[in-house]
Design a protein around this motif. Structure first.
Motif, PDB file in Angstrom:
ATOM      1  N   GLU A 248       0.811  -1.220   0.000  1.00  0.00           N
ATOM      2  CA  GLU A 248       0.000   0.000   0.000  1.00  0.00           C
ATOM      3  C   GLU A 248       0.841   1.265   0.000  1.00  0.00           C
ATOM      4  OE1 GLU A 248      -4.073  -0.823   2.023  1.00  0.00           O
ATOM      5  OE2 GLU A 248      -2.529  -1.627   3.374  1.00  0.00           O
ATOM      6  N   GLY A 249       2.127   1.149   0.328  1.00  0.00           N
ATOM      7  CA  GLY A 249       3.033   2.286   0.245  1.00  0.00           C
ATOM      8  C   GLY A 249       3.681   2.348  -1.129  1.00  0.00           C
ATOM      9  N   PRO A 250       4.633   3.270  -1.344  1.00  0.00           N
ATOM     10  CA  PRO A 250       5.324   3.371  -2.623  1.00  0.00           C
ATOM     11  C   PRO A 250       5.958   2.023  -3.006  1.00  0.00           C
ATOM     12  CG  PRO A 250       5.842   5.249  -1.237  1.00  0.00           C
ATOM     13  CD  PRO A 250       5.098   4.270  -0.377  1.00  0.00           C
ATOM     14  N   PRO A 251       5.904   1.628  -4.287  1.00  0.00           N
ATOM     15  CA  PRO A 251       5.482   2.418  -5.454  1.00  0.00           C
ATOM     16  C   PRO A 251       3.997   2.268  -5.816  1.00  0.00           C
ATOM     17  CG  PRO A 251       6.457   0.385  -6.213  1.00  0.00           C
ATOM     18  CD  PRO A 251       6.533   0.347  -4.700  1.00  0.00           C
ATOM     19  N   ALA A 252       3.189   1.699  -4.921  1.00  0.00           N
ATOM     20  CA  ALA A 252       1.769   1.509  -5.231  1.00  0.00           C
ATOM     21  C   ALA A 252       1.056   2.861  -5.320  1.00  0.00           C
ATOM     22  CB  ALA A 252       1.114   0.651  -4.156  1.00  0.00           C
ATOM     23  N   PRO A 253       0.027   2.965  -6.162  1.00  0.00           N
ATOM     24  CA  PRO A 253      -0.776   4.197  -6.209  1.00  0.00           C
ATOM     25  C   PRO A 253      -1.383   4.496  -4.839  1.00  0.00           C
ATOM     26  CG  PRO A 253      -1.266   2.804  -8.094  1.00  0.00           C
ATOM     27  CD  PRO A 253      -0.425   1.979  -7.168  1.00  0.00           C
ATOM     28  N   ARG A 254      -1.408   5.758  -4.483  1.00  0.00           N
ATOM     29  CA  ARG A 254      -1.956   6.178  -3.204  1.00  0.00           C
ATOM     30  C   ARG A 254      -3.463   6.381  -3.327  1.00  0.00           C
ATOM     31  NH1 ARG A 254       0.541   4.723   0.630  1.00  0.00           N
ATOM     32  NH2 ARG A 254      -0.080   6.464   1.966  1.00  0.00           N
ATOM     33  N   PRO A 255      -4.206   6.332  -2.211  1.00  0.00           N
ATOM     34  CA  PRO A 255      -5.645   6.624  -2.268  1.00  0.00           C
ATOM     35  C   PRO A 255      -5.901   7.981  -2.926  1.00  0.00           C
ATOM     36  CG  PRO A 255      -5.077   5.706  -0.130  1.00  0.00           C
ATOM     37  CD  PRO A 255      -3.780   5.929  -0.845  1.00  0.00           C
ATOM     38  N   GLY A 256      -6.864   8.010  -3.830  1.00  0.00           N
ATOM     39  CA  GLY A 256      -7.158   9.227  -4.563  1.00  0.00           C
ATOM     40  C   GLY A 256      -6.481   9.295  -5.916  1.00  0.00           C
ATOM     41  N   ASP A 257      -5.407   8.521  -6.101  1.00  0.00           N
ATOM     42  CA  ASP A 257      -4.728   8.445  -7.393  1.00  0.00           C
ATOM     43  C   ASP A 257      -5.680   7.824  -8.418  1.00  0.00           C
ATOM     44  OD1 ASP A 257      -2.989   7.092  -9.503  1.00  0.00           O
ATOM     45  OD2 ASP A 257      -1.445   8.132  -8.359  1.00  0.00           O
ATOM     46  N   ILE A 258      -5.598   8.239  -9.679  1.00  0.00           N
ATOM     47  CA  ILE A 258      -6.522   7.700 -10.683  1.00  0.00           C
ATOM     48  C   ILE A 258      -6.308   6.213 -10.927  1.00  0.00           C
ATOM     49  CG2 ILE A 258      -6.804   9.926 -11.841  1.00  0.00           C
ATOM     50  CD1 ILE A 258      -4.998   8.845 -14.086  1.00  0.00           C
ATOM     51  N   TYR A 259      -5.133   5.686 -10.555  1.00  0.00           N
ATOM     52  CA  TYR A 259      -4.854   4.258 -10.757  1.00  0.00           C
ATOM     53  C   TYR A 259      -5.149   3.422  -9.508  1.00  0.00           C
ATOM     54  CZ  TYR A 259      -2.400   6.076 -14.828  1.00  0.00           C
ATOM     55  OH  TYR A 259      -2.091   6.725 -16.000  1.00  0.00           O
ATOM     56  N   HIS A 260      -5.552   4.061  -8.431  1.00  0.00           N
ATOM     57  CA  HIS A 260      -5.861   3.313  -7.207  1.00  0.00           C
ATOM     58  C   HIS A 260      -7.119   2.484  -7.426  1.00  0.00           C
ATOM     59  CE1 HIS A 260      -6.950   2.562  -2.972  1.00  0.00           C
ATOM     60  NE2 HIS A 260      -5.644   2.708  -2.745  1.00  0.00           N
ATOM     61  N   TYR A 261      -7.137   1.287  -6.862  1.00  0.00           N
ATOM     62  CA  TYR A 261      -8.266   0.373  -7.068  1.00  0.00           C
ATOM     63  C   TYR A 261      -9.593   0.997  -6.654  1.00  0.00           C
ATOM     64  CZ  TYR A 261     -11.196  -3.799  -6.657  1.00  0.00           C
ATOM     65  OH  TYR A 261     -12.224  -4.721  -6.781  1.00  0.00           O
ATOM     66  N   ASP A 262      -9.633   1.650  -5.496  1.00  0.00           N
ATOM     67  CA  ASP A 262     -10.883   2.249  -5.025  1.00  0.00           C
ATOM     68  C   ASP A 262     -11.378   3.329  -5.984  1.00  0.00           C
ATOM     69  OD1 ASP A 262     -10.387   0.605  -2.913  1.00  0.00           O
ATOM     70  OD2 ASP A 262     -10.408   2.166  -1.374  1.00  0.00           O
ATOM     71  N   THR A 263     -10.438   4.091  -6.547  1.00  0.00           N
ATOM     72  CA  THR A 263     -10.811   5.115  -7.521  1.00  0.00           C
ATOM     73  C   THR A 263     -11.420   4.472  -8.764  1.00  0.00           C
ATOM     74  OG1 THR A 263      -8.977   6.503  -6.733  1.00  0.00           O
ATOM     75  CG2 THR A 263      -9.960   7.085  -8.858  1.00  0.00           C
ATOM     76  N   MET A 264     -10.844   3.361  -9.187  1.00  0.00           N
ATOM     77  CA  MET A 264     -11.374   2.657 -10.354  1.00  0.00           C
ATOM     78  C   MET A 264     -12.812   2.201 -10.114  1.00  0.00           C
ATOM     79  SD  MET A 264     -10.172  -0.912 -12.177  1.00  0.00           S
ATOM     80  CE  MET A 264     -10.944  -1.899 -10.882  1.00  0.00           C
ATOM     81  N   ILE A 265     -13.081   1.617  -8.955  1.00  0.00           N
ATOM     82  CA  ILE A 265     -14.434   1.130  -8.662  1.00  0.00           C
ATOM     83  C   ILE A 265     -15.416   2.296  -8.616  1.00  0.00           C
ATOM     84  CG2 ILE A 265     -15.896   0.003  -6.945  1.00  0.00           C
ATOM     85  CD1 ILE A 265     -14.117  -1.946  -8.475  1.00  0.00           C
ATOM     86  N   ALA A 266     -15.023   3.399  -7.987  1.00  0.00           N
ATOM     87  CA  ALA A 266     -15.901   4.576  -7.922  1.00  0.00           C
ATOM     88  C   ALA A 266     -16.181   5.110  -9.319  1.00  0.00           C
ATOM     89  CB  ALA A 266     -15.274   5.657  -7.048  1.00  0.00           C
TER      90      ALA A 266
END
Length: 280
Positions: A248-266
């Motif tokens: 969940e830390g770098p280099p993973a996308p952070r919450p709110g990033d367009i590539y974050h999983y939660d952003t994709m579902i929203a």
């Protein structure tokens, strides 16, 4: 959202066997990881999208597996891991719960309760594709794998939208950030006696894959070229039987990033609610 946690929990079990009798968590010749990832996306989307639940309850949306889509413009074809669609015939045996059993998906009690409260998403012959999901992984030899990874992902959205401009094209990518990796290709007869480890330069190797995935085109409206939604999930997976960890830390996308999983579902939930509000 539950999809990434479901994925790493399920991949922590060694359920893929090769012809030498080895049990693997991940095998490049198997599409198990892709199927589990797509299952998680549909589970989260159905949980968070009231319009989709109503369509499923009414029987106007079902799912298909390994559906071949053909690009009308260029006459190319591609099999998509999982699609949401209108039924092209009577529902066959199989639903989302059945898929969880077939794919050896490991659900918590809470996730089982959520699934039990959802309408039954049935499998049926594919009529019109509403949403097409493609899931790919970059597990080892990151730099060498990038051209093929990009080409396979890029051909997916082109084929989907060449067949149907209205369809939502979804890309799910999984990148391995483990320092070392036990490759099924390099460890067949020798796994038990003399395992050959692949070493990675992390986080550099994972970042190379992430940067390449970010080059994929994305579209903001029907008529543009690219994915409608795209996520990058980073895991730590040596593939040696040890538990898989979600990074969940770098280099993973952070919450709110367009590539974050939660952003994709929203984003998918919003796209579905606007694009298919008159369906059925």
């Amino acid at each position: 959202m539950h999809g990434p946690a479901i994925l790493v929990r399920t991949l922590s079990e060694s359920t893929r066997r090769d012809k030498w009798g080895n049990a693997w968590q991940y095998h490049s010749r198997s599409d198990h990881h892709s199927k589990v990832a797509c299952w998680g996306v549909i589970f989260d989307l159905l949980s968070s999208t009231p319009l989709l639940r109503r369509h499923v309850e009414a029987g106007v949306v079902c799912f298909g597996i390994n559906h071949e889509m053909r690009d009308f413009v260029h006459d190319r074809k591609k099999n998509l891991d999982l699609v949401l669609c209108t039924p092209g015939g009577p529902a066959s045996e199989g639903d989302l719960l059945g898929l969880a059993v077939d794919y050896d998906i490991d659900l918590t009690e809470k996730e089982r309760d959520i699934l039990a409260g959802l309408p039954v998403l049935a499998r049926a012959p594919v009529g019109s594709v509403v949403m097409a999901l493609e899931a790919k992984a970059c597990m080892t030899a990151h730099q060498r794998a990038l051209p093929r990874l990009y080409d396979e992902l890029n051909s997916s959205h082109l084929t989907v939208h060449g067949a149907s401009e209205q369809a939502i094209a979804v890309g799910f990518t999984m990148v391995n950030a483990a320092e070392r990796y036990l490759s099924p290709d390099l460890n067949k007869r020798n796994r038990a006696t003399d395992p050959e480890w692949s070493s990675h330069r992390q986080p550099r190797d994972a970042q190379l894959a992430i940067d390449k995935i970010k080059q994929l085109p994305r579209r903001a409206k029907v008529g543009d070229v690219g994915y409608d939604a795209l996520s990058i999930v980073v895991i730590d997976m040596p593939n040696d039987g040890s538990p898989v960890a979600l990074v969940e830390g770098p280099p993973a996308p952070r919450p709110g990033d367009i590539y974050h999983y939660d952003t994709m579902i929203a984003r998918l939930s919003g796209l579905y609610a606007t694009r298919f509000k008159d369906l059925g």
